[in-house]
Design an enzyme around this catalytic site. Structure first.
Site, mmCIF file in Angstrom:
data_model
loop_
_atom_site.group_PDB
_atom_site.id
_atom_site.type_symbol
_atom_site.label_atom_id
_atom_site.label_comp_id
_atom_site.label_asym_id
_atom_site.label_seq_id
_atom_site.Cartn_x
_atom_site.Cartn_y
_atom_site.Cartn_z
ATOM 1 N N VAL A 23 28.053 -22.254 -131.768
ATOM 2 C CA VAL A 23 26.480 -22.279 -131.392
ATOM 3 C C VAL A 23 26.114 -24.010 -132.311
ATOM 4 C CG1 VAL A 23 25.164 -20.683 -132.749
ATOM 5 C CG2 VAL A 23 23.935 -22.094 -131.115
ATOM 6 N N ALA A 24 26.869 -23.314 -134.096
ATOM 7 C CA ALA A 24 26.008 -24.691 -134.726
ATOM 8 C C ALA A 24 26.968 -25.931 -135.206
ATOM 9 C CB ALA A 24 26.299 -24.036 -136.117
ATOM 10 N N SER A 51 32.132 -16.514 -134.062
ATOM 11 C CA SER A 51 30.982 -15.135 -133.801
ATOM 12 C C SER A 51 30.153 -15.304 -132.768
ATOM 13 C CB SER A 51 30.226 -15.262 -134.948
ATOM 14 O OG SER A 51 31.175 -14.253 -136.402
ATOM 15 N N TRP A 54 30.966 -13.162 -129.394
ATOM 16 C CA TRP A 54 30.199 -11.920 -129.308
ATOM 17 C C TRP A 54 28.406 -11.462 -128.869
ATOM 18 C CZ3 TRP A 54 34.554 -9.255 -129.068
ATOM 19 C CH2 TRP A 54 35.781 -9.367 -129.558
ATOM 20 N N GLN A 56 25.372 -10.013 -128.846
ATOM 21 C CA GLN A 56 24.440 -9.557 -128.076
ATOM 22 C C GLN A 56 23.978 -9.955 -127.355
ATOM 23 O OE1 GLN A 56 26.472 -5.790 -129.105
ATOM 24 N NE2 GLN A 56 28.397 -6.028 -127.957
ATOM 25 N N GLU A 123 13.882 -5.816 -130.924
ATOM 26 C CA GLU A 123 14.764 -5.639 -131.818
ATOM 27 C C GLU A 123 14.449 -4.860 -132.521
ATOM 28 O OE1 GLU A 123 19.279 -7.295 -130.952
ATOM 29 O OE2 GLU A 123 18.164 -8.932 -131.065
ATOM 30 N N ASP A 223 35.200 -19.541 -144.953
ATOM 31 C CA ASP A 223 35.929 -21.200 -144.876
ATOM 32 C C ASP A 223 35.240 -22.125 -145.570
ATOM 33 O OD1 ASP A 223 38.377 -19.363 -144.343
ATOM 34 O OD2 ASP A 223 39.204 -20.783 -142.730
ATOM 35 N N HIS A 244 25.344 -4.268 -140.512
ATOM 36 C CA HIS A 244 24.419 -3.868 -138.655
ATOM 37 C C HIS A 244 24.645 -2.209 -138.747
ATOM 38 C CE1 HIS A 244 23.776 -3.641 -134.710
ATOM 39 N NE2 HIS A 244 23.805 -4.641 -134.932
ATOM 40 N N ARG A 293 16.749 -4.127 -139.756
ATOM 41 C CA ARG A 293 18.052 -4.003 -139.824
ATOM 42 C C ARG A 293 18.461 -2.635 -140.786
ATOM 43 N NH1 ARG A 293 21.544 -8.409 -137.092
ATOM 44 N NH2 ARG A 293 20.395 -7.720 -135.117
ATOM 45 N N HIS A 352 28.291 -7.572 -141.028
ATOM 46 C CA HIS A 352 27.864 -8.200 -140.021
ATOM 47 C C HIS A 352 27.297 -9.503 -140.132
ATOM 48 C CE1 HIS A 352 26.390 -8.202 -136.289
ATOM 49 N NE2 HIS A 352 25.264 -8.802 -135.674
ATOM 50 N N ARG A 387 18.139 -10.731 -143.140
ATOM 51 C CA ARG A 387 17.410 -12.488 -141.619
ATOM 52 C C ARG A 387 17.237 -10.733 -140.306
ATOM 53 N NH1 ARG A 387 21.199 -12.797 -136.789
ATOM 54 N NH2 ARG A 387 22.612 -11.415 -137.395
HETATM 55 P P1 FAD Z 1 30.712 -19.258 -135.388
HETATM 56 O O1 FAD Z 1 30.447 -19.370 -133.845
HETATM 57 O O2 FAD Z 1 31.222 -17.969 -136.112
HETATM 58 O O3 FAD Z 1 31.437 -20.835 -135.495
HETATM 59 C C1 FAD Z 1 32.591 -20.968 -136.674
HETATM 60 C C2 FAD Z 1 33.347 -21.604 -135.765
HETATM 61 O O4 FAD Z 1 34.232 -22.376 -137.427
HETATM 62 C C3 FAD Z 1 34.913 -21.190 -134.915
HETATM 63 O O5 FAD Z 1 34.657 -22.147 -134.010
HETATM 64 C C4 FAD Z 1 35.670 -20.716 -136.579
HETATM 65 O O6 FAD Z 1 36.931 -20.813 -135.060
HETATM 66 C C5 FAD Z 1 35.215 -22.249 -137.342
HETATM 67 N N1 FAD Z 1 36.171 -22.020 -138.256
HETATM 68 C C6 FAD Z 1 36.424 -21.349 -139.166
HETATM 69 N N2 FAD Z 1 36.386 -22.181 -140.877
HETATM 70 C C7 FAD Z 1 37.388 -22.854 -139.684
HETATM 71 C C8 FAD Z 1 38.643 -23.837 -140.986
HETATM 72 N N3 FAD Z 1 38.406 -23.125 -142.357
HETATM 73 N N4 FAD Z 1 38.285 -24.713 -140.677
HETATM 74 C C9 FAD Z 1 37.686 -25.109 -139.244
HETATM 75 N N5 FAD Z 1 37.211 -24.423 -138.592
HETATM 76 C C10 FAD Z 1 36.996 -23.554 -139.433
HETATM 77 N N6 FAD Z 1 22.886 -13.506 -133.499
HETATM 78 C C11 FAD Z 1 21.757 -13.947 -132.919
HETATM 79 O O7 FAD Z 1 20.905 -14.436 -133.424
HETATM 80 N N7 FAD Z 1 21.616 -12.997 -131.589
HETATM 81 C C12 FAD Z 1 23.088 -11.969 -131.429
HETATM 82 O O8 FAD Z 1 22.185 -11.219 -130.549
HETATM 83 C C13 FAD Z 1 23.689 -11.744 -132.233
HETATM 84 N N8 FAD Z 1 24.873 -10.566 -132.083
HETATM 85 C C14 FAD Z 1 25.667 -10.861 -133.074
HETATM 86 C C15 FAD Z 1 26.993 -9.756 -132.913
HETATM 87 C C16 FAD Z 1 28.138 -10.063 -132.918
HETATM 88 C C17 FAD Z 1 29.530 -8.846 -132.531
HETATM 89 C C18 FAD Z 1 28.429 -10.964 -134.180
HETATM 90 C C19 FAD Z 1 29.925 -11.023 -134.525
HETATM 91 C C20 FAD Z 1 27.473 -11.655 -134.381
HETATM 92 C C21 FAD Z 1 25.765 -11.816 -134.130
HETATM 93 N N9 FAD Z 1 24.880 -12.618 -134.472
HETATM 94 C C22 FAD Z 1 23.940 -12.454 -133.836
HETATM 95 C C23 FAD Z 1 25.598 -13.379 -135.587
HETATM 96 C C24 FAD Z 1 25.406 -14.727 -134.662
HETATM 97 O O9 FAD Z 1 26.239 -14.307 -133.674
HETATM 98 C C25 FAD Z 1 26.066 -15.580 -136.019
HETATM 99 O O10 FAD Z 1 25.137 -15.825 -137.235
HETATM 100 C C26 FAD Z 1 26.234 -17.049 -135.027
HETATM 101 O O11 FAD Z 1 27.399 -17.107 -133.664
HETATM 102 C C27 FAD Z 1 27.034 -17.857 -136.052
HETATM 103 O O12 FAD Z 1 27.208 -19.239 -135.760
HETATM 104 P P2 FAD Z 1 28.125 -20.718 -135.890
HETATM 105 O O13 FAD Z 1 28.112 -21.651 -135.067
HETATM 106 O O14 FAD Z 1 27.228 -20.645 -137.389
HETATM 107 O O15 FAD Z 1 29.830 -19.734 -136.297
HETATM 108 C C1 SIN Z 2 22.589 -7.395 -132.101
HETATM 109 O O1 SIN Z 2 22.461 -7.076 -131.130
HETATM 110 O O2 SIN Z 2 22.410 -6.223 -132.371
HETATM 111 C C2 SIN Z 2 22.988 -8.308 -132.786
HETATM 112 C C3 SIN Z 2 22.010 -9.421 -133.391
HETATM 113 C C4 SIN Z 2 21.661 -10.143 -134.196
HETATM 114 O O3 SIN Z 2 22.570 -9.685 -134.953
HETATM 115 O O4 SIN Z 2 21.158 -10.675 -134.267
#
Ligand code: FAD
Ligand code: SIN
Length: 535
Positions: A23-24, A51, A54, A56, A123, A223, A244, A293, A352, A387
């Site tokens: 998402v970021a 993440s 995944w 939820q 939540e 990383d 979690h 949490r 988590h 968080r």
């Molecule tokens: P990510 O989505 O993890 O993306 C990281 C990216 O970087 C990936 O594409 C990866 O392949 C890439 N990458 C990593 N290392 C390298 C590298 N060296 N070189 C190039 N690419 C690299 N948060 C909520 O707000 N609500 C929820 O309901 C929720 N539920 C969750 C459920 C689960 C099972 C998990 C694991 C997390 C949950 N979270 C939730 C937390 C949230 O999903 C994550 O914190 C968030 O999606 C992180 O987004 P991001 O873009 O920072 O990282």
């Molecule tokens: C969950 O659905 O319990 C995860 C939510 C989150 O990590 O923010």
């Protein structure tokens, strides 16, 4: 300090490089495009890995009737255990609703109530229903789908999959002007190469794989935080690893990514019970099973210790529409031999979320010129010591937008990288398992001076297991190692219990510890720790 890698054999250029496609990274890339700059988006595996897909429970934003950013802020500050940066929280909650509207405009479809309004659930730590969700419990997959579709239709974003970012490149002025990459691909961009850019955004997600059991996917090896550390950037709050509370317990030997049972299941009425069938959260906190949490994870851990059981139970049998409301969770329970509509679900805490990370300001700027960090990799200070649920996806949207605005306000011309003469380092791939087990044992839900000191000694021993075989496994484990050292150093320094950092030898929260622990690594690999008052 840098990772051991071959000499770059190819070069590519863009105005901005974004590392990571969660998402970021996706939000930042799309927003940067609004100012007409070209973007190179590199991602370590397939584009939808990470993440985000995944997630939820959902995404938190004050959009419901009667809800306000102020109330969202209050809940965030309380969950953060008095360690949140109040300005960062203000930005998150006040810019959150608009960021979510923009996501909807980009095509994300959220679940609706019977009256056609966006359905909002609750939540842990939220005093209101303010969590938007999609596909019941597949919120992240929907957000990822919508953002990926937008990225794919933008010809100004070049995407390279299977491209692992190794280390930043710097110019003679010390500004980041690119990154070294290893690409497993076909054609000219194969093997180690250089991506040159006028700014680099790290959005590499979390570091759950530092522990032996985690909700995070295999790519979450920290990383970006390790890369930033090696570049000389400050990192903050890394001792605050959120466990979690309700992760499906399968068996003691299960390692790596484990299935999550969303907090939203408790939001819809499920509750925790111990081996004797007693509800142990009632009376422990005014919000009982929906306490923040860290409070729930600690209570579960205590129950597990007292009953010598590897898990507690979640009773969701009263949720009449479980199968349609939580289709993903239902499927993973059934796959593991549990029917949650009829049986109690065995659950235990697992690593988590990293509340800390690369220290950034309100515009996502790290302490190094030209280097930004966004999403779980970054530490904006908005999460403090713990968080608030569903604030993470929101942070990626809000701060990705802010980073793009900062970049749009002006970038210098492309600068030339200079050779990096710092020492190279690489560990053997077989360091991973002992490192993960050691971290779970000594730096997990509960820590103490002695458990952390033992873990530090283990890490020191593992640091001698060096490798001269650069590759995905050895690079990842070397990053995990740096993160483990940083977590243990910060956890040892913080002689109190606060948020998700729980010290059995310092159970009290101490006002004098209302400060952040900052870590640095210098070019020779020497660590230093400093402290910063919380704003
Ligand atoms: P990510 O989505 O993890 O993306 C990281 C990216 O970087 C990936 O594409 C990866 O392949 C890439 N990458 C990593 N290392 C390298 C590298 N060296 N070189 C190039 N690419 C690299 N948060 C909520 O707000 N609500 C929820 O309901 C929720 N539920 C969750 C459920 C689960 C099972 C998990 C694991 C997390 C949950 N979270 C939730 C937390 C949230 O999903 C994550 O914190 C968030 O999606 C992180 O987004 P991001 O873009 O920072 O990282
Ligand atoms: C969950 O659905 O319990 C995860 C939510 C989150 O990590 O923010």
């Amino acid at each position: 300090m840098k990772l051991l890698a071959g000499a770059p054999g190819w070069t590519t250029t863009a105005d901005v490089i974004v590392i990571g496609s969660g998402v970021a990274g996706l939000t930042t890339a799309l927003q940067i495009r609004a100012s007409g700059l070209s973007v190179l988006l590199v991602t370590k595996a397939k584009i939808d890995e990470g993440s985000t897909k995944w997630a939820q429970g959902g995404i938190a934003a004050a959009l419901g009737p009667g809800d306000t950013p102020e109330q969202h802020k209050k809940d965030t500050l309380i969950a953060g255990a008095d360690l949140c940066d109040s300005q960062a929280v203000e930005v998150l909650v006040s810019e959150g609703p608009e960021a979510v509207r923009k996501l909807i405009a980009r095509g994300a479809v959220f679940d609706k109530s019977e009256t056609g309004e966006i359905a909002l659930t609750r939540e842990g730590g939220h005093l209101r229903n303010r969590i938007l969700h999609a596909g019941g419990d597949a919120t992240g997959a929907e957000i990822s789908r919508a953002l990926l579709a937008a990225v794919r239709s933008d010809t100004g974003i070049e995407v390279i999959e299977n491209a692992l970012a190794l280390d930043v490149l710097k110019s003679a002025t010390g500004r980041v002007c690119g990154v070294t990459l290893h690409v497993i691909g076909a054609g000219s961009k194969d093997g180690v190469g250089r991506g040159l850019a006028r700014a680099v955004v790290i959005a590499t997600g979390g570091l759950g794989q530092v522990y032996s059991q985690t909700t995070n996917p295999s790519v979450s090896t920290g990383d970006g935080v390790a890369l930033a550390l090696r570049a000389g950037a400050a990192i903050a709050d890394v001792e605050f690893i959120q466990f979690h509370p309700t992760v499906l317990w399968r068996d003691a030997a299960a390692g790596g990514q484990q299935p999550l049972i969303s907090e939203a299941v408790r939001g819809e009425g499920a509750f925790l019970v111990n081996d004797k069938g007693e509800r142990f959260m009632v009376g422990k906190h005014p919000q009982a099973d929906l306490a923040p949490r860290d409070v729930v994870a600690k209570a579960i851990f205590t129950q597990m210790k007292e009953s010598h059981s590897p898990h507690v139970w979640l009773d969701a049998t009263g949720i009449h529409d479980f199968v349609t409301r939580f289709p993903t969770i239902y499927a993973s329970c059934i796959e593991n031999g549990i029917d949650p509509t009829k049986q109690l679900i065995p659950v235990a805490p697992a690593s988590h979320y990293a509340s800390g990370g690369v220290k950034v300001d309100l515009h996502g700027r790290t302490t190094i010129d030209g280097l930004y960090a966004c999403g779980e990799t970054a530490c904006t200070g908005a999460h403090g010591a713990n968080r608030l649920a569903s604030n993470s996806l929101l942070e990626g949207l809000v701060f990705g937008t802010r980073i793009a605005a900062d970049i749009a306000s002006g970038l210098p011309a492309q600068q030339e990288p200079i050779a990096d003469a710092s020492p190279a380092f690489l560990l053997r791939a077989d360091v991973k398992l002992p490192l993960q087990l050691g971290m779970s044992q000594g730096a997990g839900v509960m820590r103490s001076d002695s458990s952390l000191t033992e873990t530090a000694a283990l890490l020191e021993r593992l640091s001698h297991h060096t490798s001269d075989a650069p590759g995905l496994d050895t690079w990842e484990v070397s990053n995990l190692y740096l993160l483990a050292v940083a977590i243990v150093r910060s956890a040892l320094a913080r002689e109190e219990s606060r948020g998700s950092h729980w010290r059995s030898d310092h159970l009290e929260t101490r006002p004098e510890w209302r400060k952040r622990v900052i870590q640095h690594l210098d070019a020779s690999g020497k660590w230093s720790t400093s402290f910063e008052e919380v704003k």
